[in-house]
Design a protein around this motif. Structure first.
Motif, PDB file in Angstrom:
ATOM      1  N   UNK A   1      45.060  42.833  50.631  1.00 31.85           N
ATOM      2  CA  UNK A   1      44.282  42.775  49.389  1.00 31.85           C
ATOM      3  C   UNK A   1      45.110  43.390  48.267  1.00 31.85           C
ATOM      4  N   UNK A   2      45.296  42.639  47.198  1.00 32.98           N
ATOM      5  CA  UNK A   2      46.151  43.103  46.105  1.00 32.98           C
ATOM      6  C   UNK A   2      45.418  43.039  44.779  1.00 32.98           C
ATOM      7  N   UNK A   3      46.060  43.587  43.758  1.00 34.12           N
ATOM      8  CA  UNK A   3      45.548  43.531  42.400  1.00 34.12           C
ATOM      9  C   UNK A   3      46.640  43.065  41.459  1.00 34.12           C
ATOM     10  N   UNK A   4      46.354  43.021  40.176  1.00 37.07           N
ATOM     11  CA  UNK A   4      47.356  42.543  39.217  1.00 37.07           C
ATOM     12  C   UNK A   4      48.325  43.643  38.794  1.00 37.07           C
ATOM     13  N   UNK A   5      49.531  43.218  38.379  1.00 44.06           N
ATOM     14  CA  UNK A   5      50.503  44.190  37.887  1.00 44.06           C
ATOM     15  C   UNK A   5      51.248  44.876  39.011  1.00 44.06           C
ATOM     16  N   UNK A   6      51.911  45.977  38.694  1.00 47.79           N
ATOM     17  CA  UNK A   6      52.716  46.677  39.700  1.00 47.79           C
ATOM     18  C   UNK A   6      51.842  47.336  40.762  1.00 47.79           C
ATOM     19  N   UNK A   7      52.369  47.438  41.954  1.00 47.04           N
ATOM     20  CA  UNK A   7      51.610  47.989  43.079  1.00 47.04           C
ATOM     21  C   UNK A   7      51.102  49.394  42.803  1.00 47.04           C
ATOM     22  N   UNK A   8      51.871  50.197  42.097  1.00 51.53           N
ATOM     23  CA  UNK A   8      51.448  51.574  41.827  1.00 51.53           C
ATOM     24  C   UNK A   8      50.141  51.622  41.050  1.00 51.53           C
ATOM     25  N   UNK A   9      49.861  50.578  40.282  1.00 50.17           N
ATOM     26  CA  UNK A   9      48.631  50.522  39.490  1.00 50.17           C
ATOM     27  C   UNK A   9      47.412  50.227  40.350  1.00 50.17           C
TER      28      UNK A   9
END
Length: 440
Positions: free
Chosen positions: A213-221
Protein backbone atom coordinates in the motif's frame (compact mmCIF):
# COMPACT_ATOMS: atom_id res chain seq x y z
CA UNK A 1 6.40 -15.19 4.07
CA UNK A 2 7.66 -13.27 7.11
CA UNK A 3 5.21 -11.10 8.99
CA UNK A 4 5.48 -7.35 8.62
CA UNK A 5 7.63 -5.62 11.20
CA UNK A 6 5.85 -2.35 11.84
CA UNK A 7 7.85 0.79 12.59
CA UNK A 8 5.86 1.60 15.72
CA UNK A 9 7.98 4.64 16.57
CA UNK A 10 6.90 6.31 13.31
CA UNK A 11 3.20 5.39 13.28
CA UNK A 12 0.81 7.72 15.07
CA UNK A 13 -0.66 5.91 18.05
CA UNK A 14 -4.35 5.95 17.28
CA UNK A 15 -3.81 3.68 14.26
CA UNK A 16 -2.89 0.56 16.24
CA UNK A 17 -3.68 1.07 19.89
CA UNK A 18 -6.92 0.84 21.82
CA UNK A 19 -8.26 3.89 23.59
CA UNK A 20 -7.90 4.14 27.38
CA UNK A 21 -10.82 3.20 29.63
CA UNK A 22 -12.37 5.32 30.96
CA UNK A 23 -11.93 7.63 27.99
CA UNK A 24 -12.07 11.41 27.73
CA UNK A 25 -11.12 13.09 24.48
CA UNK A 26 -11.60 16.00 22.12
CA UNK A 27 -11.44 16.81 18.44
CA UNK A 28 -9.91 20.23 17.74
CA UNK A 29 -10.37 21.50 14.17
CA UNK A 30 -8.26 24.30 12.67
CA UNK A 31 -8.39 26.47 9.55
CA UNK A 32 -5.16 27.41 7.76
CA UNK A 33 -4.86 31.00 6.57
CA UNK A 34 -1.10 30.97 6.09
CA UNK A 35 1.17 28.02 5.27
CA UNK A 36 4.16 29.34 7.21
CA UNK A 37 2.04 29.73 10.33
CA UNK A 38 0.70 26.19 9.90
CA UNK A 39 4.22 24.79 9.59
CA UNK A 40 5.20 26.61 12.79
CA UNK A 41 2.20 25.12 14.58
CA UNK A 42 3.10 21.59 13.48
CA UNK A 43 6.75 22.15 14.41
CA UNK A 44 5.68 23.09 17.94
CA UNK A 45 3.27 20.15 18.22
CA UNK A 46 5.58 17.49 16.78
CA UNK A 47 7.41 16.67 20.06
CA UNK A 48 4.05 15.98 21.65
CA UNK A 49 2.60 13.68 18.98
CA UNK A 50 2.19 10.16 20.33
CA UNK A 51 3.55 7.20 18.36
CA UNK A 52 2.37 3.60 18.56
CA UNK A 53 5.61 2.80 20.41
CA UNK A 54 4.88 5.53 22.98
CA UNK A 55 1.37 4.13 23.29
CA UNK A 56 2.76 0.67 23.97
CA UNK A 57 4.85 1.96 26.89
CA UNK A 58 3.12 5.21 27.86
CA UNK A 59 4.70 7.76 30.13
CA UNK A 60 1.15 8.91 30.92
CA UNK A 61 -2.38 7.88 30.07
CA UNK A 62 -2.99 10.63 27.48
CA UNK A 63 -2.18 11.15 23.80
CA UNK A 64 -2.22 13.65 20.94
CA UNK A 65 -2.38 12.83 17.21
CA UNK A 66 -2.67 15.10 14.17
CA UNK A 67 -4.53 14.78 10.84
CA UNK A 68 -5.05 16.81 7.63
CA UNK A 69 -7.90 17.21 5.20
CA UNK A 70 -7.02 17.33 1.51
CA UNK A 71 -7.61 21.08 1.51
CA UNK A 72 -5.31 21.32 4.50
CA UNK A 73 -2.45 19.65 2.63
CA UNK A 74 -3.12 21.91 -0.35
CA UNK A 75 -2.87 24.94 1.93
CA UNK A 76 0.37 23.53 3.31
CA UNK A 77 1.62 24.09 -0.27
CA UNK A 78 2.38 20.50 -1.15
CA UNK A 79 3.28 20.14 -4.85
CA UNK A 80 0.32 19.71 -7.20
CA UNK A 81 1.63 16.38 -8.51
CA UNK A 82 1.62 14.94 -4.98
CA UNK A 83 -1.86 16.24 -4.25
CA UNK A 84 -3.14 14.72 -7.51
CA UNK A 85 -1.85 11.31 -6.47
CA UNK A 86 -4.13 10.93 -3.45
CA UNK A 87 -7.21 8.67 -3.68
CA UNK A 88 -10.22 10.40 -5.21
CA UNK A 89 -12.27 9.82 -2.05
CA UNK A 90 -9.77 11.87 -0.05
CA UNK A 91 -9.41 14.57 -2.71
CA UNK A 92 -13.15 15.09 -3.11
CA UNK A 93 -14.03 14.79 0.58
CA UNK A 94 -17.12 13.27 2.15
CA UNK A 95 -19.40 16.23 1.57
CA UNK A 96 -18.95 15.87 -2.19
CA UNK A 97 -19.60 12.13 -1.95
CA UNK A 98 -22.69 12.44 0.25
CA UNK A 99 -25.21 10.93 -2.18
CA UNK A 100 -23.04 7.85 -2.73
CA UNK A 101 -22.55 7.41 1.02
CA UNK A 102 -26.26 7.79 1.78
CA UNK A 103 -25.95 11.21 3.42
CA UNK A 104 -29.26 12.49 2.05
CA UNK A 105 -32.31 14.22 3.51
CA UNK A 106 -31.65 15.14 7.14
CA UNK A 107 -28.13 13.73 6.77
CA UNK A 108 -27.16 15.93 3.82
CA UNK A 109 -24.08 18.17 4.22
CA UNK A 110 -26.31 21.27 4.36
CA UNK A 111 -27.26 20.11 7.87
CA UNK A 112 -23.76 19.24 9.07
CA UNK A 113 -22.48 21.17 12.07
CA UNK A 114 -18.97 19.68 12.18
CA UNK A 115 -16.70 21.49 9.69
CA UNK A 116 -15.29 19.49 6.79
CA UNK A 117 -12.57 20.04 4.19
CA UNK A 118 -14.73 22.13 1.88
CA UNK A 119 -15.85 24.66 4.48
CA UNK A 120 -12.86 25.29 6.69
CA UNK A 121 -11.46 22.16 8.34
CA UNK A 122 -7.78 21.79 7.43
CA UNK A 123 -5.89 20.42 10.46
CA UNK A 124 -7.26 18.31 13.30
CA UNK A 125 -5.85 17.43 16.70
CA UNK A 126 -7.18 14.24 18.26
CA UNK A 127 -6.75 14.20 22.03
CA UNK A 128 -7.35 11.06 24.13
CA UNK A 129 -6.88 10.63 27.85
CA UNK A 130 -7.82 8.49 30.81
CA UNK A 131 -9.15 11.44 32.83
CA UNK A 132 -10.52 14.92 32.25
CA UNK A 133 -7.46 16.39 33.97
CA UNK A 134 -5.07 14.63 31.58
CA UNK A 135 -7.26 15.60 28.61
CA UNK A 136 -7.13 19.22 29.67
CA UNK A 137 -3.35 19.05 30.06
CA UNK A 138 -3.04 17.87 26.46
CA UNK A 139 -5.47 20.54 25.29
CA UNK A 140 -3.31 23.11 27.04
CA UNK A 141 -0.37 21.94 24.89
CA UNK A 142 -2.43 22.68 21.81
CA UNK A 143 -3.39 26.11 23.07
CA UNK A 144 0.23 26.90 23.98
CA UNK A 145 1.35 25.87 20.49
CA UNK A 146 -1.10 28.41 19.06
CA UNK A 147 0.39 31.30 21.03
CA UNK A 148 1.55 34.08 18.73
CA UNK A 149 0.46 32.24 15.57
CA UNK A 150 -1.91 34.41 13.56
CA UNK A 151 -2.29 32.32 10.41
CA UNK A 152 -4.15 29.35 11.92
CA UNK A 153 -7.48 29.57 13.73
CA UNK A 154 -9.40 27.12 15.89
CA UNK A 155 -12.86 26.72 14.36
CA UNK A 156 -14.42 23.86 16.31
CA UNK A 157 -14.02 21.67 19.37
CA UNK A 158 -16.02 18.54 20.09
CA UNK A 159 -15.57 16.70 23.38
CA UNK A 160 -16.02 12.94 23.22
CA UNK A 161 -15.63 9.97 25.50
CA UNK A 162 -17.23 6.94 27.06
CA UNK A 163 -20.38 7.74 29.10
CA UNK A 164 -20.53 6.71 32.77
CA UNK A 165 -22.72 3.79 31.70
CA UNK A 166 -19.84 2.53 29.48
CA UNK A 167 -22.45 2.35 26.67
CA UNK A 168 -23.36 4.54 23.73
CA UNK A 169 -26.61 6.55 23.77
CA UNK A 170 -28.88 3.75 22.47
CA UNK A 171 -27.67 1.68 25.40
CA UNK A 172 -25.40 -0.78 23.59
CA UNK A 173 -21.96 -1.76 24.85
CA UNK A 174 -19.55 -0.45 22.21
CA UNK A 175 -16.11 -1.27 20.82
CA UNK A 176 -16.21 -5.02 21.41
CA UNK A 177 -14.58 -6.29 18.23
CA UNK A 178 -11.77 -5.23 15.92
CA UNK A 179 -9.37 -7.00 13.55
CA UNK A 180 -5.90 -7.98 14.69
CA UNK A 181 -3.25 -6.31 12.52
CA UNK A 182 -0.22 -8.33 11.46
CA UNK A 183 2.87 -6.97 13.18
CA UNK A 184 1.10 -4.86 15.80
CA UNK A 185 2.56 -6.94 18.61
CA UNK A 186 1.10 -9.49 20.97
CA UNK A 187 -1.23 -12.28 19.88
CA UNK A 188 -4.81 -12.16 18.58
CA UNK A 189 -7.55 -12.35 21.16
CA UNK A 190 -10.01 -15.22 20.93
CA UNK A 191 -12.33 -14.56 18.02
CA UNK A 192 -10.12 -12.05 16.22
CA UNK A 193 -9.25 -14.66 13.63
CA UNK A 194 -6.28 -14.67 11.26
CA UNK A 195 -4.28 -11.41 11.47
CA UNK A 196 -5.10 -8.95 8.69
CA UNK A 197 -2.21 -7.71 6.56
CA UNK A 198 -0.80 -4.44 7.88
CA UNK A 199 -1.16 -2.73 4.49
CA UNK A 200 -4.92 -2.66 4.97
CA UNK A 201 -4.36 -0.07 7.70
CA UNK A 202 -0.87 1.38 7.31
CA UNK A 203 0.85 2.59 4.14
CA UNK A 204 4.18 0.99 3.28
CA UNK A 205 3.25 -2.62 4.03
CA UNK A 206 1.75 -5.57 2.17
CA UNK A 207 -2.04 -5.63 1.96
CA UNK A 208 -4.53 -8.45 1.42
CA UNK A 209 -4.04 -8.20 -2.36
CA UNK A 210 -0.35 -9.02 -1.96
CA UNK A 211 0.63 -5.45 -2.88
CA UNK A 212 2.43 -2.76 -0.95
CA UNK A 213 0.00 0.00 0.00
CA UNK A 214 1.53 3.29 -1.11
CA UNK A 215 0.79 6.99 -1.24
CA UNK A 216 1.78 9.88 -3.48
CA UNK A 217 5.17 11.57 -3.51
CA UNK A 218 8.32 10.38 -1.77
CA UNK A 219 8.13 7.38 0.53
CA UNK A 220 9.22 9.40 3.55
CA UNK A 221 6.01 11.42 3.24
CA UNK A 222 3.46 8.59 3.11
CA UNK A 223 5.10 5.58 4.73
CA UNK A 224 3.57 4.69 8.09
CA UNK A 225 0.68 7.03 7.38
CA UNK A 226 -2.97 6.12 6.85
CA UNK A 227 -6.45 7.60 6.44
CA UNK A 228 -9.17 8.12 8.99
CA UNK A 229 -12.74 8.27 7.73
CA UNK A 230 -14.42 10.35 10.41
CA UNK A 231 -18.18 10.50 10.97
CA UNK A 232 -20.23 12.53 13.41
CA UNK A 233 -23.56 10.73 13.88
CA UNK A 234 -26.39 12.26 15.87
CA UNK A 235 -28.55 9.68 17.64
CA UNK A 236 -32.30 10.14 18.07
CA UNK A 237 -32.54 8.37 21.38
CA UNK A 238 -36.17 9.12 22.16
CA UNK A 239 -37.20 7.99 18.67
CA UNK A 240 -35.38 4.69 19.21
CA UNK A 241 -37.04 4.15 22.60
CA UNK A 242 -40.47 4.99 21.23
CA UNK A 243 -40.03 2.64 18.29
CA UNK A 244 -39.14 -0.28 20.55
CA UNK A 245 -42.12 0.49 22.76
CA UNK A 246 -44.51 0.69 19.81
CA UNK A 247 -43.29 -2.60 18.36
CA UNK A 248 -43.06 -4.65 21.55
CA UNK A 249 -45.39 -4.52 24.54
CA UNK A 250 -43.14 -5.81 27.32
CA UNK A 251 -39.70 -4.69 28.42
CA UNK A 252 -38.30 -8.14 27.66
CA UNK A 253 -39.76 -8.07 24.14
CA UNK A 254 -38.27 -4.60 23.56
CA UNK A 255 -34.84 -5.83 24.60
CA UNK A 256 -35.18 -8.80 22.28
CA UNK A 257 -36.09 -6.54 19.35
CA UNK A 258 -33.16 -4.21 20.13
CA UNK A 259 -30.89 -7.27 20.14
CA UNK A 260 -32.26 -8.53 16.81
CA UNK A 261 -31.60 -5.17 15.17
CA UNK A 262 -28.04 -4.95 16.48
CA UNK A 263 -27.05 -8.62 16.50
CA UNK A 264 -25.98 -8.35 20.13
CA UNK A 265 -27.88 -7.80 23.35
CA UNK A 266 -27.30 -4.35 24.76
CA UNK A 267 -24.87 -5.85 27.28
CA UNK A 268 -22.69 -6.82 24.33
CA UNK A 269 -23.58 -10.53 24.48
CA UNK A 270 -23.75 -11.86 20.89
CA UNK A 271 -26.99 -13.45 19.70
CA UNK A 272 -24.87 -16.12 18.06
CA UNK A 273 -23.92 -17.44 21.49
CA UNK A 274 -27.14 -16.68 23.35
CA UNK A 275 -30.04 -16.06 20.95
CA UNK A 276 -32.95 -16.30 23.38
CA UNK A 277 -31.77 -14.42 26.45
CA UNK A 278 -29.07 -11.98 27.46
CA UNK A 279 -25.95 -13.33 29.14
CA UNK A 280 -23.71 -10.41 30.16
CA UNK A 281 -20.91 -12.84 31.02
CA UNK A 282 -20.48 -13.33 27.25
CA UNK A 283 -20.28 -9.60 26.48
CA UNK A 284 -16.64 -9.63 25.43
CA UNK A 285 -16.74 -13.02 23.74
CA UNK A 286 -16.08 -12.92 20.00
CA UNK A 287 -15.56 -16.62 19.30
CA UNK A 288 -18.39 -17.00 16.82
CA UNK A 289 -18.91 -17.15 13.06
CA UNK A 290 -21.85 -17.55 10.71
CA UNK A 291 -20.98 -19.78 7.74
CA UNK A 292 -21.37 -23.19 9.40
CA UNK A 293 -23.33 -22.32 12.52
CA UNK A 294 -25.90 -19.79 11.30
CA UNK A 295 -25.91 -19.42 7.49
CA UNK A 296 -29.61 -18.45 7.32
CA UNK A 297 -29.52 -15.93 10.14
CA UNK A 298 -31.76 -17.86 12.52
CA UNK A 299 -29.68 -16.72 15.50
CA UNK A 300 -28.11 -13.50 14.23
CA UNK A 301 -30.50 -11.98 11.63
CA UNK A 302 -28.99 -11.55 8.19
CA UNK A 303 -29.83 -7.85 8.06
CA UNK A 304 -28.73 -6.86 11.57
CA UNK A 305 -26.06 -4.23 12.18
CA UNK A 306 -23.09 -6.36 13.26
CA UNK A 307 -23.60 -8.87 10.48
CA UNK A 308 -23.51 -6.06 7.91
CA UNK A 309 -20.44 -4.21 9.11
CA UNK A 310 -18.49 -7.39 9.91
CA UNK A 311 -19.78 -10.42 7.98
CA UNK A 312 -16.99 -12.56 9.44
CA UNK A 313 -16.98 -15.81 7.43
CA UNK A 314 -20.53 -15.50 6.07
CA UNK A 315 -19.38 -14.51 2.56
CA UNK A 316 -16.92 -17.37 2.20
CA UNK A 317 -18.63 -18.87 -0.85
CA UNK A 318 -19.35 -15.57 -2.60
CA UNK A 319 -17.33 -13.37 -4.94
CA UNK A 320 -16.79 -10.86 -2.12
CA UNK A 321 -13.62 -11.14 -0.06
CA UNK A 322 -14.57 -9.66 3.30
CA UNK A 323 -10.89 -9.26 4.23
CA UNK A 324 -10.59 -6.49 1.61
CA UNK A 325 -13.15 -4.41 3.49
CA UNK A 326 -11.90 -4.61 7.08
CA UNK A 327 -11.91 -1.46 9.21
CA UNK A 328 -10.46 -0.51 12.58
CA UNK A 329 -13.21 1.44 14.31
CA UNK A 330 -12.53 4.11 16.94
CA UNK A 331 -15.86 5.24 18.34
CA UNK A 332 -16.71 7.61 21.18
CA UNK A 333 -19.89 9.24 22.38
CA UNK A 334 -20.56 12.96 22.60
CA UNK A 335 -23.27 14.95 24.31
CA UNK A 336 -25.21 14.32 27.56
CA UNK A 337 -27.14 11.14 28.19
CA UNK A 338 -30.91 11.30 27.80
CA UNK A 339 -32.17 10.15 31.22
CA UNK A 340 -33.51 6.62 31.37
CA UNK A 341 -37.24 6.46 30.69
CA UNK A 342 -37.48 9.85 28.96
CA UNK A 343 -39.45 9.39 25.74
CA UNK A 344 -39.16 12.87 24.23
CA UNK A 345 -36.09 14.57 22.82
CA UNK A 346 -34.75 17.42 24.96
CA UNK A 347 -33.17 19.36 22.07
CA UNK A 348 -29.61 18.52 23.10
CA UNK A 349 -27.10 17.19 20.60
CA UNK A 350 -25.89 13.67 21.39
CA UNK A 351 -24.46 10.82 19.41
CA UNK A 352 -21.23 9.16 18.43
CA UNK A 353 -18.08 10.17 16.54
CA UNK A 354 -16.39 7.31 14.73
CA UNK A 355 -12.94 7.33 13.15
CA UNK A 356 -12.44 4.38 10.78
CA UNK A 357 -8.79 3.52 10.17
CA UNK A 358 -8.23 2.36 6.56
CA UNK A 359 -5.42 2.56 4.04
CA UNK A 360 -7.82 2.43 1.07
CA UNK A 361 -10.91 4.58 1.80
CA UNK A 362 -12.68 3.54 -1.40
CA UNK A 363 -12.68 -0.22 -0.93
CA UNK A 364 -12.78 -0.09 2.86
CA UNK A 365 -14.93 2.59 4.53
CA UNK A 366 -16.85 3.73 1.45
CA UNK A 367 -17.55 0.18 0.31
CA UNK A 368 -18.86 -0.85 3.72
CA UNK A 369 -20.97 2.30 4.05
CA UNK A 370 -22.50 2.22 0.57
CA UNK A 371 -22.79 -1.54 -0.05
CA UNK A 372 -23.11 -3.23 3.33
CA UNK A 373 -24.77 -0.58 5.50
CA UNK A 374 -27.01 0.98 2.84
CA UNK A 375 -27.73 -1.98 0.55
CA UNK A 376 -28.85 -5.49 1.41
CA UNK A 377 -28.10 -7.29 -1.85
CA UNK A 378 -24.98 -9.01 -0.52
CA UNK A 379 -27.04 -10.83 2.13
CA UNK A 380 -30.16 -11.43 0.03
CA UNK A 381 -31.96 -8.51 1.67
CA UNK A 382 -32.68 -6.59 -1.52
CA UNK A 383 -32.72 -2.83 -0.93
CA UNK A 384 -33.09 -3.13 2.85
CA UNK A 385 -30.56 -1.12 4.83
CA UNK A 386 -29.01 -1.34 8.27
CA UNK A 387 -31.87 -1.21 10.83
CA UNK A 388 -29.85 0.97 13.22
CA UNK A 389 -27.87 3.40 11.03
CA UNK A 390 -29.06 2.80 7.46
CA UNK A 391 -30.67 5.31 5.11
CA UNK A 392 -34.47 5.10 4.89
CA UNK A 393 -35.16 6.55 1.44
CA UNK A 394 -34.41 3.16 -0.18
CA UNK A 395 -36.19 0.92 2.31
CA UNK A 396 -37.66 1.20 5.80
CA UNK A 397 -38.27 -2.40 6.83
CA UNK A 398 -36.51 -5.16 8.74
CA UNK A 399 -37.09 -8.91 8.76
CA UNK A 400 -35.91 -11.32 11.42
CA UNK A 401 -36.70 -14.90 12.50
CA UNK A 402 -39.28 -15.34 15.22
CA UNK A 403 -41.40 -18.23 16.44
CA UNK A 404 -43.73 -19.46 15.03
CA UNK A 405 -43.27 -17.09 12.05
CA UNK A 406 -40.61 -14.62 10.98
CA UNK A 407 -41.41 -11.00 11.76
CA UNK A 408 -41.52 -8.21 9.19
CA UNK A 409 -41.33 -4.69 10.65
CA UNK A 410 -42.08 -1.71 8.44
CA UNK A 411 -41.85 2.03 8.90
CA UNK A 412 -38.42 2.22 10.54
CA UNK A 413 -37.67 5.91 11.14
CA UNK A 414 -34.24 7.51 10.95
CA UNK A 415 -32.66 6.67 14.29
CA UNK A 416 -29.47 8.49 13.30
CA UNK A 417 -28.50 11.42 11.09
CA UNK A 418 -25.07 12.43 9.86
CA UNK A 419 -23.81 15.71 11.27
CA UNK A 420 -20.30 15.73 9.83
CA UNK A 421 -17.75 13.66 8.01
CA UNK A 422 -14.37 13.75 6.31
CA UNK A 423 -11.58 11.56 5.01
CA UNK A 424 -8.35 12.77 6.62
CA UNK A 425 -4.70 11.83 6.17
CA UNK A 426 -2.72 10.86 9.24
CA UNK A 427 1.01 10.94 8.33
CA UNK A 428 3.77 9.09 10.11
CA UNK A 429 6.03 11.20 12.32
CA UNK A 430 8.72 11.32 9.63
CA UNK A 431 6.02 12.41 7.21
CA UNK A 432 5.10 15.29 9.50
CA UNK A 433 8.74 16.40 9.60
CA UNK A 434 8.92 16.14 5.81
CA UNK A 435 5.85 18.38 5.46
CA UNK A 436 7.53 21.00 7.64
CA UNK A 437 10.89 20.83 5.88
CA UNK A 438 9.65 20.38 2.31
CA UNK A 439 7.34 23.37 2.42
CA UNK A 440 9.43 25.41 4.77
Amino acid sequence: MLQAKLELHDIQGTVLRNRPMPYFGAYLLFRIHNATAARNLIRRLLPHITSAADWEHPAENAWINIVFSYEGLRRMELPAEILAGFPIEFRQGMAARAAFLGDVGESAPDWWDLPHGQNGFHIGLLVMAGSTALRDEKLAIGHAAMAGIEGVSLIARLDVGVPPTLREHFGYRDGLSRPFIEGEGGIPAAGQGVPVKAGEFVLGYENELGQISTGPGPEIFWKNGTYLSIRKIRQKVAAFRNFLQQQAASADAQEKLAARMMGRWRSGCPLSLSPDKDDPSLAETNTFNYYDDDPDGKKTPLGCHIRRVNPRDALKDTITDARLHKLVRRGAAYGPLLPEGVMEEDGKDRGIVIAFVNAHPGRQFEFVQSQWVNDGDFISQGSRTDPIVGRRDHADDFIYPEKPFRRHITGLPDFTVTRGGEHVFLPGLRGLRWIIEMSG
